[in-house]
Design an enzyme around this catalytic site. Sequence first.
Site, short mmCIF file in Angstrom:
data_model
loop_
_atom_site.label_atom_id
_atom_site.label_comp_id
_atom_site.label_asym_id
_atom_site.label_seq_id
_atom_site.Cartn_x
_atom_site.Cartn_y
_atom_site.Cartn_z
N ASP A 1 -47.81 -23.30 -45.09
CA ASP A 1 -48.20 -24.69 -45.26
C ASP A 1 -47.68 -25.34 -46.52
O ASP A 1 -47.07 -26.41 -46.49
CB ASP A 1 -49.73 -24.75 -45.25
N ASP B 1 -50.00 -22.46 -50.33
CA ASP B 1 -50.74 -21.39 -49.64
C ASP B 1 -49.93 -20.86 -48.45
O ASP B 1 -48.88 -21.38 -48.12
CB ASP B 1 -52.11 -21.92 -49.18
N TYR C 1 -59.36 -28.47 -44.87
CA TYR C 1 -57.99 -28.65 -45.38
C TYR C 1 -57.26 -29.81 -44.72
O TYR C 1 -56.70 -30.66 -45.39
CB TYR C 1 -57.21 -27.34 -45.22
N GLU D 1 -48.38 -29.27 -56.46
CA GLU D 1 -48.22 -28.46 -55.26
C GLU D 1 -47.20 -29.12 -54.33
O GLU D 1 -47.08 -30.34 -54.26
CB GLU D 1 -49.55 -28.31 -54.52
#
Length: 560
Positions: A193, A196, A344, A530
């Site tokens: 993803d 992660d 999420y 991220e």
Amino acid sequence: MRWLLLVCLIAWQRQGCHGAQTINMQLLQHWDNNWEGQFSVPLTSDVLGWELRIHFSTPVSGIQQWDGTWLQTGGTSGQDYVLLNLVDKGYHKAGTTMTIRMMGKFTGGTAPTATAEYIDLTGDSQTVPPLAIMTGVQATKYNYEEVLVKSLLFYEAQRSGKLPANNRVPWRNDSALNDKGSNNEDLTGGYYDAGDHVKFNFPMAYTTTMLAWGYLEWKDAYTQAGQHQQILDAIKWPLDYFIKCHVAPHELYVQVGDGGPDHGFWGRPEDMTMARPAFKITESRPGSDVAGETAAAMAAGSLVFKHINSTYSATLLTHARQLYDFATKYKGKYSDSVNQAAAYYRSGAYEDELGWAGVWLFQATGDRRYLTEAEAIRPTGAGWGDSWDDKTTYTDILLYKFTHKNEYKTDIEATFTSWMPGGSLPYTPGGMAYRLQWGALRYAVNMATAALFAADLNLHEHDYPSLLGSVQTLQNGPIIDQARVQACPHPVAGMNSETQAPIPTLCTGPWSVGQDDSYKDDRNDYVKNEVACDYNAAWQSGIAGLLHLALHNELPTDCK
Ligand SMILES: *[C@@H]1O[C@H](CO)[C@@H](O)[C@H](O)[C@H]1NC(C)=O
Ligand SMILES: *[C@@H]1O[C@H](CO)[C@@H](O)[C@H](O)[C@H]1NC(C)=O
């Protein structure tokens, strides 16, 4: 590359291809035991890739050349060589003569002669780029080609499953080879993803659709950058995984891995040991959003591969039709059915995905039923901002493309009026429309790319691309990331701690700044640092759009 060759051979039989030609080497000079020669190939059509199978009259060795990679050096006799073009040496324009020069050593008293079979690997007749390409790319202070290449490499680094021999990311290896469904179905493959290593199919499918859309619209950019095969590979990788996930017409795995245990592990996916449960949607636990988005991705994929592999294209279309049927007959939000996704990628609504899926199925099948249904279900009014969760404006753009109805134009204009300077969104001091703290640049990029697609339909083609001016921060920012796949200890990469600098080869952000344009180059600040598959998706296609404009000398001033 062998796959590409097969495709060509098939295409060749089908359409007469550009064919193989036999050519002789011109011996330029020889001295002592050295020779230098050149192959010249007059080209009657645009070429995207080639192979040269050379036979020397006597054994030769130590050949140096600058255009290809050797698939075979010498063979048993020392006389047979096979050369395949380097990625950036594949493109040649019709009407030119391609020359391949080489030098090497020979034994005996006479310099060698050589004949070669030249094979055109172009294969896909639809990918022939416009002539503008070779007459020069518009000068810009940004290297769009390089960004295009590096952003694609990011997707290669996110691959899960068994990696093919041509993997270009040296520190990646096979991983998550035991990803399985509850009935032991093989669910290996797909993309991790973000930072992660969960496989969240909802954003992954959106990513795939966006990559395919950009490719379909601006293929010439990928050809120009020598990335035609690479973008096809990037689109096919998740599609192959979605095919595995679609285990029955109305059953689709939509997630592998669990956020809690996954997020508790800072390590490479190659070293993961936690359980990776898989979750699926069914008639009793539906997910119209994820089934719709996967149908869209597969329909878009079937268009991408239509002229490249018609069998594969047809397979994708069958899955797309079944998933659309599932999504429309059994309605619900997938994050209500799969709790593990809710924390999420909770879905806001599914009407937008059903509209989006319908318009892609219409394009892939020509069946107007899909278009009618998309028109009936799409959300109306100005879009909030498109992303993995919201496809309102993207859908409006495609609906406008195929119907030219005013209502779509009105909604598109309302959306961009709120996004352009002076609209309803705050702008950062540096000039970026600021939607949300999370992935702020991602929203700006998503809408800028939407603006490019709209501009292609002559919707404000002089105003909207300037939105991209507001995201130039990305190009000037540091290339860093928070992705574990790139940042963790690896014997080859020689990295040994969480704090060590990541490998600065990928174009992965930063993807967020504060509303005051503040940015901190700190991996622990995952809000700003991220990366994610969905963050790069519209970016990838937007860069292709800009490169396409540069090739046609049409770049707006803000992007030069
Ligand atoms: C990949 O894994 C195999 C088997 O464990 C190992 O032999 C090889 O060195 C690894 N390659 C890289 C690049 O880490
Ligand atoms: C075309 O796709 C099919 C189905 O995925 C695959 O089995 C076949 O090998 C592909 N053909 C080529 C030439 O790549």
